[in-house]
Enzyme design. Structure first.
Site: not given
Ligand SMILES: O=c1[nH]cnc2c(O)c(F)c(-c3ccc(F)cc3)cc12
Ligand SMILES: [Mg+2]
Length: 208
Positions: A135, A138, A163-164, A193
Protein backbone atom coordinates in the site's frame (compact mmCIF):
# COMPACT_ATOMS: atom_id res chain seq x y z
CA UNK A 1 1.57 27.51 10.21
CA UNK A 2 -1.40 25.39 9.22
CA UNK A 3 -1.44 21.85 10.59
CA UNK A 4 -1.10 18.93 8.19
CA UNK A 5 -3.87 16.46 7.38
CA UNK A 6 -2.10 13.62 9.25
CA UNK A 7 -1.81 15.91 12.31
CA UNK A 8 -5.53 16.68 12.13
CA UNK A 9 -6.29 12.96 11.74
CA UNK A 10 -4.23 12.20 14.87
CA UNK A 11 -6.08 14.93 16.83
CA UNK A 12 -9.38 13.34 15.81
CA UNK A 13 -8.14 9.97 17.11
CA UNK A 14 -6.96 11.45 20.44
CA UNK A 15 -10.27 13.35 20.81
CA UNK A 16 -12.73 10.63 19.75
CA UNK A 17 -11.07 7.25 20.33
CA UNK A 18 -10.46 5.40 23.61
CA UNK A 19 -6.84 4.62 24.46
CA UNK A 20 -6.14 0.90 24.09
CA UNK A 21 -9.26 0.30 22.01
CA UNK A 22 -8.20 -0.38 18.39
CA UNK A 23 -11.77 -0.51 17.06
CA UNK A 24 -12.49 2.98 18.41
CA UNK A 25 -9.33 4.24 16.65
CA UNK A 26 -10.51 2.70 13.35
CA UNK A 27 -14.00 4.22 13.78
CA UNK A 28 -12.56 7.65 14.64
CA UNK A 29 -10.40 7.65 11.47
CA UNK A 30 -13.29 6.41 9.29
CA UNK A 31 -15.51 9.18 10.70
CA UNK A 32 -12.79 11.79 10.12
CA UNK A 33 -12.34 10.65 6.51
CA UNK A 34 -16.05 10.51 5.77
CA UNK A 35 -17.10 13.74 7.46
CA UNK A 36 -14.02 15.97 7.73
CA UNK A 37 -11.27 15.23 5.22
CA UNK A 38 -10.64 12.38 2.79
CA UNK A 39 -7.35 10.57 3.46
CA UNK A 40 -5.70 7.66 1.68
CA UNK A 41 -6.51 5.02 4.31
CA UNK A 42 -7.64 1.71 2.86
CA UNK A 43 -11.05 2.45 4.41
CA UNK A 44 -13.81 0.31 5.90
CA UNK A 45 -14.96 -1.49 2.75
CA UNK A 46 -11.82 -3.06 1.27
CA UNK A 47 -11.48 -6.00 3.68
CA UNK A 48 -9.96 -9.47 3.47
CA UNK A 49 -10.13 -11.18 6.85
CA UNK A 50 -9.88 -14.92 6.38
CA UNK A 51 -6.11 -14.86 6.96
CA UNK A 52 -4.48 -15.80 10.29
CA UNK A 53 -0.95 -14.54 9.75
CA UNK A 54 1.84 -14.67 12.35
CA UNK A 55 4.37 -12.57 10.45
CA UNK A 56 3.06 -9.61 8.47
CA UNK A 57 4.92 -7.03 6.39
CA UNK A 58 3.13 -3.79 5.48
CA UNK A 59 4.65 -1.57 2.80
CA UNK A 60 3.32 1.96 3.34
CA UNK A 61 2.09 2.92 6.82
CA UNK A 62 0.77 6.46 6.21
CA UNK A 63 -1.11 7.26 9.47
CA UNK A 64 -1.30 3.67 10.68
CA UNK A 65 -4.97 2.98 9.89
CA UNK A 66 -4.41 -0.33 8.08
CA UNK A 67 -1.67 -1.16 10.58
CA UNK A 68 -4.27 -0.98 13.36
CA UNK A 69 -6.83 -2.85 11.26
CA UNK A 70 -4.42 -5.77 10.75
CA UNK A 71 -2.54 -5.74 14.09
CA UNK A 72 -5.71 -5.76 16.23
CA UNK A 73 -6.49 -9.25 14.87
CA UNK A 74 -3.02 -10.74 15.44
CA UNK A 75 -2.71 -13.48 18.12
CA UNK A 76 -0.17 -13.03 20.96
CA UNK A 77 3.37 -13.45 19.61
CA UNK A 78 2.40 -12.53 16.06
CA UNK A 79 4.17 -9.48 14.61
CA UNK A 80 3.57 -6.79 12.02
CA UNK A 81 6.51 -4.88 10.52
CA UNK A 82 5.45 -1.72 8.70
CA UNK A 83 7.72 0.38 6.49
CA UNK A 84 7.10 4.11 5.92
CA UNK A 85 9.35 6.33 3.78
CA UNK A 86 7.84 9.68 4.88
CA UNK A 87 9.12 10.78 8.32
CA UNK A 88 6.11 13.03 9.01
CA UNK A 89 3.70 10.17 8.32
CA UNK A 90 5.82 7.79 10.45
CA UNK A 91 5.71 10.21 13.42
CA UNK A 92 1.90 10.36 13.26
CA UNK A 93 1.53 6.61 12.71
CA UNK A 94 3.61 5.82 15.82
CA UNK A 95 1.16 7.85 17.92
CA UNK A 96 -1.92 6.32 16.30
CA UNK A 97 -0.54 2.79 16.86
CA UNK A 98 0.32 3.69 20.48
CA UNK A 99 -3.17 5.15 21.06
CA UNK A 100 -4.61 1.82 19.88
CA UNK A 101 -2.32 0.03 22.37
CA UNK A 102 -0.74 -2.11 19.65
CA UNK A 103 2.90 -1.05 19.97
CA UNK A 104 3.87 -4.53 21.27
CA UNK A 105 2.68 -6.19 18.05
CA UNK A 106 3.93 -3.56 15.60
CA UNK A 107 7.42 -2.51 14.54
CA UNK A 108 7.36 0.68 12.49
CA UNK A 109 10.51 1.25 10.43
CA UNK A 110 11.17 4.60 8.76
CA UNK A 111 12.96 4.26 5.44
CA UNK A 112 12.78 2.99 1.88
CA UNK A 113 11.25 -0.45 1.24
CA UNK A 114 14.08 -1.39 -1.12
CA UNK A 115 16.62 -0.67 1.63
CA UNK A 116 14.81 -2.64 4.35
CA UNK A 117 13.44 -5.67 2.49
CA UNK A 118 16.97 -7.15 2.14
CA UNK A 119 17.54 -6.65 5.90
CA UNK A 120 14.51 -8.52 7.29
CA UNK A 121 16.54 -11.60 8.23
CA UNK A 122 19.57 -9.99 9.92
CA UNK A 123 17.68 -7.05 11.48
CA UNK A 124 14.36 -8.63 12.48
CA UNK A 125 15.17 -12.35 12.44
CA UNK A 126 12.39 -12.98 9.94
CA UNK A 127 12.95 -15.73 7.34
CA UNK A 128 9.61 -15.55 5.53
CA UNK A 129 6.32 -13.65 5.80
CA UNK A 130 2.81 -15.10 5.93
CA UNK A 131 1.19 -11.92 4.62
CA UNK A 132 2.52 -8.85 2.78
CA UNK A 133 0.23 -5.82 2.41
CA UNK A 134 1.32 -3.52 -0.45
CA UNK A 135 0.00 0.00 0.00
CA UNK A 136 2.92 2.32 -0.73
CA UNK A 137 4.11 3.86 -3.99
CA UNK A 138 2.47 2.26 -7.02
CA UNK A 139 5.75 2.14 -8.99
CA UNK A 140 7.36 0.14 -6.15
CA UNK A 141 4.83 -2.73 -6.01
CA UNK A 142 6.49 -4.79 -8.76
CA UNK A 143 10.18 -4.15 -8.00
CA UNK A 144 9.61 -4.77 -4.27
CA UNK A 145 7.75 -8.01 -5.02
CA UNK A 146 10.65 -9.24 -7.15
CA UNK A 147 13.05 -8.13 -4.41
CA UNK A 148 11.09 -10.10 -1.78
CA UNK A 149 11.26 -13.17 -4.07
CA UNK A 150 15.01 -12.73 -4.51
CA UNK A 151 15.51 -12.31 -0.73
CA UNK A 152 13.61 -15.55 -0.09
CA UNK A 153 11.00 -13.74 2.01
CA UNK A 154 8.06 -15.47 0.30
CA UNK A 155 7.22 -19.11 1.06
CA UNK A 156 4.68 -21.51 -0.48
CA UNK A 157 1.36 -19.96 0.57
CA UNK A 158 2.52 -16.44 1.39
CA UNK A 159 -0.30 -14.02 0.58
CA UNK A 160 0.38 -10.70 -1.14
CA UNK A 161 -2.50 -8.25 -0.69
CA UNK A 162 -2.22 -5.13 -2.86
CA UNK A 163 -4.32 -2.01 -2.42
CA UNK A 164 -5.24 0.45 -5.22
CA UNK A 165 -4.80 -1.94 -8.10
CA UNK A 166 -7.41 0.06 -10.07
CA UNK A 167 -7.14 3.54 -8.55
CA UNK A 168 -4.45 4.95 -8.79
CA UNK A 169 -3.67 1.58 -10.46
CA UNK A 170 -0.63 -0.68 -10.71
CA UNK A 171 -0.81 -2.21 -14.22
CA UNK A 172 2.72 -3.64 -14.32
CA UNK A 173 2.25 -5.38 -10.96
CA UNK A 174 -1.17 -6.77 -11.96
CA UNK A 175 0.16 -8.10 -15.25
CA UNK A 176 3.00 -9.83 -13.39
CA UNK A 177 1.05 -11.56 -10.60
CA UNK A 178 -1.80 -12.52 -12.96
CA UNK A 179 0.51 -14.09 -15.58
CA UNK A 180 3.32 -15.52 -13.46
CA UNK A 181 3.21 -19.27 -12.85
CA UNK A 182 4.49 -18.53 -9.34
CA UNK A 183 1.26 -16.85 -8.20
CA UNK A 184 -2.44 -17.66 -7.92
CA UNK A 185 -4.08 -14.24 -8.12
CA UNK A 186 -7.62 -12.95 -7.67
CA UNK A 187 -9.26 -9.54 -7.60
CA UNK A 188 -11.60 -8.28 -4.84
CA UNK A 189 -13.64 -5.50 -6.42
CA UNK A 190 -14.45 -2.66 -4.06
CA UNK A 191 -14.45 1.15 -4.02
CA UNK A 192 -11.82 3.77 -3.52
CA UNK A 193 -11.92 4.50 0.20
CA UNK A 194 -14.87 6.72 1.21
CA UNK A 195 -15.89 7.31 -2.44
CA UNK A 196 -18.00 5.70 -5.18
CA UNK A 197 -15.03 5.29 -7.54
CA UNK A 198 -14.04 1.72 -8.37
CA UNK A 199 -10.94 0.29 -6.74
CA UNK A 200 -10.01 -3.09 -5.39
CA UNK A 201 -7.53 -5.40 -3.76
CA UNK A 202 -5.53 -8.04 -5.60
CA UNK A 203 -4.82 -11.12 -3.51
CA UNK A 204 -1.92 -13.19 -4.85
CA UNK A 205 -0.74 -16.44 -3.25
CA UNK A 206 2.93 -17.30 -3.86
CA UNK A 207 3.20 -20.91 -5.08
CA UNK A 208 6.95 -21.28 -4.43
O1 LIG B 1 -0.24 6.90 -2.83
C1 LIG B 1 -0.98 6.08 -2.26
N1 LIG B 1 -0.41 5.12 -1.47
C2 LIG B 1 -1.17 4.19 -0.83
N2 LIG B 1 -2.50 4.13 -0.91
C3 LIG B 1 -3.15 5.08 -1.68
C4 LIG B 1 -4.56 5.06 -1.74
O2 LIG B 1 -5.23 4.09 -1.03
C5 LIG B 1 -5.23 6.01 -2.52
F1 LIG B 1 -6.57 5.95 -2.54
C6 LIG B 1 -4.52 6.99 -3.24
C7 LIG B 1 -5.25 7.99 -4.05
C8 LIG B 1 -4.89 9.33 -3.99
C9 LIG B 1 -5.56 10.26 -4.75
C10 LIG B 1 -6.63 9.86 -5.57
F2 LIG B 1 -7.29 10.78 -6.29
C11 LIG B 1 -6.99 8.53 -5.65
C12 LIG B 1 -6.29 7.59 -4.89
C13 LIG B 1 -3.12 7.04 -3.17
C14 LIG B 1 -2.42 6.08 -2.38
MG1 LIG C 1 -3.98 2.53 -0.46
Amino acid sequence: TRSTRPQRLLKAVQKNATRGDPQSVISAIDHFCRHSEWAMNIGDEKVVNELNPEKVLELGTYCGYSTVRIARLLPPGARLITLEFNGDYAAIARQVIAWAGLEDKVQLVEGASEDWIPRMKEHFGIETFDLVFLDHWKDRYLPDTKLMEDCGLLRKGTVLLADNVICPGVPDYLQYVRNSLSYKSCYFKSHLEYTKAEDGLEKSVFLG
